[in-house]
Structure formats: structure tokens, C-alpha cells
Motif scaffolding. Sequence first.
Motif: not given
Length: 445
Positions: A91, A139, A166, A410, A433
Motif C-alpha cells: 500500500g 493506504t 487510509p 495493505d 487495507k
Amino acid sequence: MTVRLPSPRCALCAALSFALAGASLAQDAPAVAPALTAVKAAHWIDAESGRVRGPVVVIVRGERIAEVRDGGAAPAGARLIDLGDATLLPGLIDVHVHLTSDPTTGTGNYYQDALTLGVVDDAVIAPTLAKRTLDAGFTTVRNVGAPGYVDVALRNAIDRGLIPGPRMLVATVPIGSTGGHADDDTGFSSDISFAGPSGVADGVDAVRARVREDVKRGADVIKFMASAGVLSNEASVGAPQYSQAEMDAIVDEAHRWGKKVAAHAHGAEAINMAIRAGVDSVEHCSFIDAEGLKLAKARGTYLDFDVYNDDYILAEYAKLGTPPAQIAKEKLVGRTQRENFRKAVQAGEKMAFATDAGVYPHGWNARQFAKMVEWGMTPMQAIQSATWNAADLLGWRDRVGAIKPGLYADLVAVKGDPLKDIRTLEHVDFVMKGGRVDKADGVAR
């Protein structure tokens, strides 16, 4: 009005009674292991080592990565998410955003926005902006300033699973001097004063108190204005706005409370002062000089250049009625900032991905990757700045920034190879996530 709350002792007793009752029930109930999910892709970017590998099967248990397999089959009984020929990445992380503002969500008029929109309006739009950011593959973010502690409430609501968004580290109200970049009253009539918590503080004792207030209200990181700025009404763009003693006090107090410090600084003198004070990162860095680069390298200070938003400000802000003096300041900053970004890359500085999203639309964060590559980074360096390096700046390498066991699950995926075309990251197809799929465009689920 006086509001009487139950005594802490009574409240604690009640909470303890509920906790013990819950514990008793939990002992009677059998433990349920988190379900397994297997995410499969043909390629993946190992952000920690800076290598492309593949194929991969990432085993997710609950919200964490349990195992990373170089190919092979998914475990029996696991839910399979097959991303096919996609490239899987950790992420993404943006260490400089403002999720309570966006140029597309106001009235379209600078002064009308300033005089008719307030903190409640910011709170209303913030969840939408958070979702846009998550959908874009980011994220984790560091929100470096918001009015009225809206960022604290937003972070907490996301953490409780009430709204999608996030992971957030928040700075609450930025600290700045009277008449400086954090002083909202600057440039307006003395008959106008903006309500709400203010980060304005002058003098060593006052800035220490302001740090403590931010920590009290929920700050994860402390942000202060070491220099003047672009999108505010003071005359300078980069002059120092605190003394060395005041900067030293801010950093000392924040570190005493276990909080990292981000310093907004455009001018070379202010940048050098902030680094000497011991900040963890300098934001913008527009006019950094050779001394600043040397100081940052020696002290391990992160330099966070927002090298995309110049394009947006010069293209769009005049249409919003932004004061011409602010646009003129941006014209002084843009090209020089990018040239100094190149120098920082060549010098091997520690750098994290920082966009100042909110100055331009949220969800466009990844547009900065192409500018970073244009001005000297390799595609892998740009990706690492938004993953493993950003996680280091945040102090979160035990949570995010790579695809490795123990970290949060993530994950983002794109079609194609971002090392060949970095703009691929502007079109994220899959976002997970904490083991939960947020977005899956055209992906078998």
C-alpha cells in the motif's frame, strides 16, 4: 454551561465490571481463527530490497500478512484473489496531505470560501476525500495540519471502521508565529478574526505549551512553520518565522513526548535552522542550499519535496480568485524546487513521498510519481519513497511499507509494469487495507 461527568473512579469501576463480564463470556466461547485469504499475482515489488520478483502468493490472516510465497498454490480452504498478470505493491504512503481541504469542494471563489466555509464544512467533506485517497492506492497518510482537530476525529472514525479511509497519522493544528503561515488572520481586515483553535504561539514557553496542547488533543506528529509560505498572505515565501531558540524548543518538547516533527520550510535559512533544531523531516524544501543538503545528510533528516502541485496551482488557482501575490510566490518556487529536488536525489538524501494533496485534488496523489522520475529518481526510487522509506519516516516499518510477514495486509495492484511506465500507478485496480478489499476493478474476488 457546566457539564458534570461521572467520577473517573465510578466510570472505571463500571468499565472494569463490563470487561470482566466480557472476559468470562470469552472464556466460555471457543476461539475462532481468522480466515485466510490468498492474493496471487504474476509480479510483485519488494520495496525493502528494491527488487521486482514474481510470481507471488501473499497469505493474509485477519488484517496481517502471514506468509509471502514465491509462487505455488494457495493454502487449502483459503479465499483466493487472483490478480493474474498484475504487479502487486505494498500500500502506498503519502507523508504530506490535508484531508480537510480540496480545491474542487469549495465555492470556486477564494474569499467566499474564506468567509463562508468553516470547520463543519471541512468535517463534512473529509470522509469523501479520505475515500478518494484510499481508492487511489494510498493506504497510509500523514495529515500535516487541519482546523478544529477534524483530522483527529477522522483518524479515529477510520480506525474504528466507521468510514473507509487510509491509516492516518495526524498533526492537528500547525504551530506558527503571529502573522506567519499558520496565522489565518493575516491579510484580512483587523475587524475579521477566524474562530477555532489556533496554532499561533510566540516565544519559547508559548511554543512548548502549544506542542503540549496538540499532543493533548491527539497529535501523532508535530508540524510547525519554520518559514513563510506560498498560499498565505504574508509577503515573503521563505523567510524564517521562528528564532533558533523557538525551533529548538518545539523539537525538544515534541521529542520529549515521543512525537516526530515536520517543519514547513521553503527558504534556505529556515531549512537549515529547522535541521539544526533536530526536525525529523523538512516539508517543501524549495530553496534548500548546499549547506542544507549537507546538514540533512549528516543528521538523517528526511526531505519531502512536493514537486507536482506547481502544475496545478499555476493552471487553476487564478480561476478560483486566489490573490495574485500568492500565485506570484508559486512562480518563484516551482522550477527552483524541482531543480533542488534533482540535487537532493543526486546527493543521496533520505526522501519520502509528499504531495501536499489538498492543494490539488485528493486521489491525484500518484501524479507526483512521474514528476519525481522526470526530475531525477528512478521508478524504483520513487516507489520506495512512497513505501519503505515513507514507513521509516513515520516510524512504522513494523506496520506498513513492504510486503512481508507481520505487517498489515495493505496491498495494491496495477496492470502493467510501473518500472517501465511510472504513470501506471495513477490507475490502481486493486486496493486491500488490513486484509479488507477496498477496490477491485476487474479482479476475480
